[in-house]
Design a protein around this motif. Sequence first.
Motif, PDB file in Angstrom:
ATOM      1  N   LYS A 383       2.437  36.727   7.795  1.00 22.01           N
ATOM      2  CA  LYS A 383       3.255  36.375   8.950  1.00 22.01           C
ATOM      3  C   LYS A 383       3.455  34.860   9.017  1.00 22.01           C
ATOM      4  O   LYS A 383       2.568  34.094   8.638  1.00 22.01           O
ATOM      5  CB  LYS A 383       2.601  36.887  10.232  1.00 22.01           C
ATOM      6  N   PRO A 384       4.604  34.412   9.517  1.00 18.45           N
ATOM      7  CA  PRO A 384       4.911  32.963   9.502  1.00 18.45           C
ATOM      8  C   PRO A 384       3.965  32.125  10.348  1.00 18.45           C
ATOM      9  O   PRO A 384       3.869  30.919  10.130  1.00 18.45           O
ATOM     10  CB  PRO A 384       6.342  32.910  10.037  1.00 18.45           C
ATOM     11  N   GLU A 385       3.258  32.741  11.310  1.00 18.90           N
ATOM     12  CA  GLU A 385       2.360  31.949  12.159  1.00 18.90           C
ATOM     13  C   GLU A 385       1.000  31.686  11.519  1.00 18.90           C
ATOM     14  O   GLU A 385       0.190  30.924  12.055  1.00 18.90           O
ATOM     15  CB  GLU A 385       2.150  32.637  13.511  1.00 18.90           C
ATOM     16  N   THR A 386       0.712  32.276  10.354  1.00 20.89           N
ATOM     17  CA  THR A 386      -0.593  32.113   9.716  1.00 20.89           C
ATOM     18  C   THR A 386      -0.755  30.703   9.158  1.00 20.89           C
ATOM     19  O   THR A 386       0.041  30.247   8.339  1.00 20.89           O
ATOM     20  CB  THR A 386      -0.792  33.140   8.591  1.00 20.89           C
ATOM     21  N   ILE A 387      -1.794  30.023   9.597  1.00 17.99           N
ATOM     22  CA  ILE A 387      -2.123  28.684   9.099  1.00 17.99           C
ATOM     23  C   ILE A 387      -3.079  28.772   7.919  1.00 17.99           C
ATOM     24  O   ILE A 387      -2.857  28.158   6.875  1.00 17.99           O
ATOM     25  CB  ILE A 387      -2.765  27.832  10.220  1.00 17.99           C
ATOM     26  N   LEU A 388      -4.151  29.530   8.089  1.00 20.12           N
ATOM     27  CA  LEU A 388      -5.210  29.615   7.078  1.00 20.12           C
ATOM     28  C   LEU A 388      -5.504  31.066   6.776  1.00 20.12           C
ATOM     29  O   LEU A 388      -5.604  31.902   7.679  1.00 20.12           O
ATOM     30  CB  LEU A 388      -6.478  28.931   7.600  1.00 20.12           C
ATOM     31  N   TYR A 389      -5.654  31.355   5.492  1.00 19.99           N
ATOM     32  CA  TYR A 389      -6.017  32.709   5.068  1.00 19.99           C
ATOM     33  C   TYR A 389      -6.825  32.626   3.784  1.00 19.99           C
ATOM     34  O   TYR A 389      -6.402  32.017   2.805  1.00 19.99           O
ATOM     35  CB  TYR A 389      -4.762  33.553   4.836  1.00 19.99           C
ATOM     36  N   THR A 390      -8.002  33.180   3.810  1.00 19.29           N
ATOM     37  CA  THR A 390      -8.801  33.287   2.587  1.00 19.29           C
ATOM     38  C   THR A 390      -9.497  34.631   2.595  1.00 19.29           C
ATOM     39  O   THR A 390     -10.014  35.076   3.623  1.00 19.29           O
ATOM     40  CB  THR A 390      -9.821  32.137   2.467  1.00 19.29           C
ATOM     41  N   GLU A 391      -9.483  35.305   1.456  1.00 22.61           N
ATOM     42  CA  GLU A 391     -10.085  36.635   1.350  1.00 22.61           C
ATOM     43  C   GLU A 391     -10.671  36.817  -0.037  1.00 22.61           C
ATOM     44  O   GLU A 391     -10.123  36.339  -1.033  1.00 22.61           O
ATOM     45  CB  GLU A 391      -9.047  37.725   1.629  1.00 22.61           C
ATOM     46  N   GLY A 392     -11.792  37.505  -0.100  1.00 28.28           N
ATOM     47  CA  GLY A 392     -12.442  37.808  -1.367  1.00 28.28           C
ATOM     48  C   GLY A 392     -13.547  38.817  -1.146  1.00 28.28           C
ATOM     49  O   GLY A 392     -13.747  39.309  -0.023  1.00 28.28           O
ATOM     50  N   ALA A 393     -14.260  39.126  -2.214  1.00 26.92           N
ATOM     51  CA  ALA A 393     -15.307  40.143  -2.101  1.00 26.92           C
ATOM     52  C   ALA A 393     -16.430  39.871  -3.080  1.00 26.92           C
ATOM     53  O   ALA A 393     -16.197  39.420  -4.209  1.00 26.92           O
ATOM     54  CB  ALA A 393     -14.731  41.540  -2.347  1.00 26.92           C
TER      55      ALA A 393
END
Length: 663
Positions: A383-393
């Motif tokens: 989404k355009p409002e997302t500033i920070l995103y990090t994902e892992g496992a």
Amino acid sequence: MKTRHTLMLLAASLTTPALHAQTADTAPLTPILKELAAVPKSPALTADQRAAKLGDMALLPADTEMYLSLPHIDQTVANLQTSPLMAPLMMLMQQKGIQLNSLPVTSFTVATGPGSSALLAKSYITLLQALPHLCNSMSKTHMPETVSLETLDSSVQSLVSSHLPSVTVIAGIDPQMAAMAPMFFEQMKQKAAASSDPTAQWHEGTYAGLNWQGAKLIGKELAANLREKAQGDAHAAMLNGIADKLATRDFYLLATVKDNKVILSFTENPEKDIKIAATPAESILATNKVAFADARMDKNPDMLGYIDAAFTKNILDAVSSGTLAALTPQQQAFMMQSAKMATPAASSMIVWADKGVHFEAINGNSTAIDLDSPLRLIGLADKPETILYTEGALSTPMQQMLAAQSISGIDLLVNASKKKAPADPNTITIDLTPPQQVLEMVKGCLQAISGMNGRYALLMDNKGTMPDAAKLHPAYGPYLDGFALPRLALYAGVSDRAAIGNAWTTIETAGKQLLAQSNRPNLAWPAQTVQQAGGITNYSFKNEAGNVAEDGINSLAAGLANVFVSISDKSWAIGGSPDYTSSVVATADNPISSGLNGSVFALRFAPIQEMLNKDLPILQQMGINTLKAQGIMSFIFSQVDGLYATMNRQGDTIRTHYYFKTK
């Protein structure tokens, strides 16, 4: 005055387009991450093709074990000079008469010969062992020492006894400087002849078909200097042992010029160790030590490097065998098991410029992380409002290890918090052991790990708002109703929902006991409210302990009133908004198919700009001067898109790609 005037003009030009008049443009996130994660494909280049891009490296022999090369510094400087992001710095440098295009070298490469990777690993391990001893001897700290002085001395003596691998430095220079090399060498020779320093002598010799000149360092003289400095030192025995090893060895620092390139060599045996490849086909360019760069060679890489697999193998062997000791048996076991999950392999990296800066690294595989499962929150993060995103496992074995460590972790905390009285009777002993309830709360947090499956994510968007408590401020409250803030959510995959619930019960019980003992009514534990919706349970807290305006926004009650938790049988999230945490859980429970696996990171500037478009005018209404901030932010947002990264498997290795994207 002139520099200050320049800065003022720059600031004025930047502040002309006011932030609130701009419209943030957020590019879709998924295509960017897919491009970074895609495995680069290219036919293998020949040694001659590689030499056309990496000229210095055509001189390195095939048995080179480590190298770092800047193949075209002049082009790298040109990229910096033309980058809009560097415009303010370039302007200031010009004011001070600094010209980057007048650098004395056009390329630069440093490389090491056979045995250097293992020796570097050995040095690194010895340094880690020595660090606590060095800190304790140089200051009044009392860092825990994982090895005895006897063991450390043995490691140092073994390190010093090792043969010194050759170190080669190659720097491209212009023809005029190359023509002046004989005169320079003659001047250095005359200075050496006039010097009374017994530790160095002038040396000339022919090695690898080239005439080399420079200094011969006399080992016995170096040893004599070291023995003199060791007198009265607490580690005199160790220093004298090092001196004994140096006394029978000499070292050479030599230089030569070939094809407008200055070549330096630091070696212990020039006849054996100095090697210069006669053709690209005989050089490192004909080996797979450069193959990783083939797919990026069309980008004219600005930097590339390589370390032989012997480095990681020696590090992992030291950890898995227990040679690199830990503070506790639990830590030791965890380190040893983690090391056994990693596969030794050569490490490489490459940097190039293309609408920003790319950094790509390839390292050995590890079963500690899960890079095969698909991302679950990319649909929300896009989404355009997302500033920070990090994902892992993490992998299942690693997650199980963390869960097993969680209980022993509380014991480590207790032991670390207790300070034993030193032998000095004049020393005051302070008991820093935290209250038992605090330890129980920490234990509850650690126990929650046992109910999670190893998948984690952190998200932040620009849809947050000021807490109600802040809006009650008598001076600023009226302005804060429309003030935008970042909104955070931390996500974890769930494997055992009941275990997480039991962990919370532990935290809540200990927290209530702790606050009851504080005799501060305004810190009473807030009441918990529970709502069910679509298979998701949402938890929030209600402040029932005093008036928030009187207690202030620092009260625990007011703080917890802005913490929300959502949980399902598959997902858990905690954050500052119930809508955000529930949407995170709902998205993770029913992820879209994006084709993206592994680990990702994204920090985007456009949503920050959109948030500041709302906030800076409000700050101005509050009487806060934001002109300078607007100028700086306007410039940054006009030039920078964001920072992105992906981590994926590439065959039996792990490839990590970082991208600082400009506009």
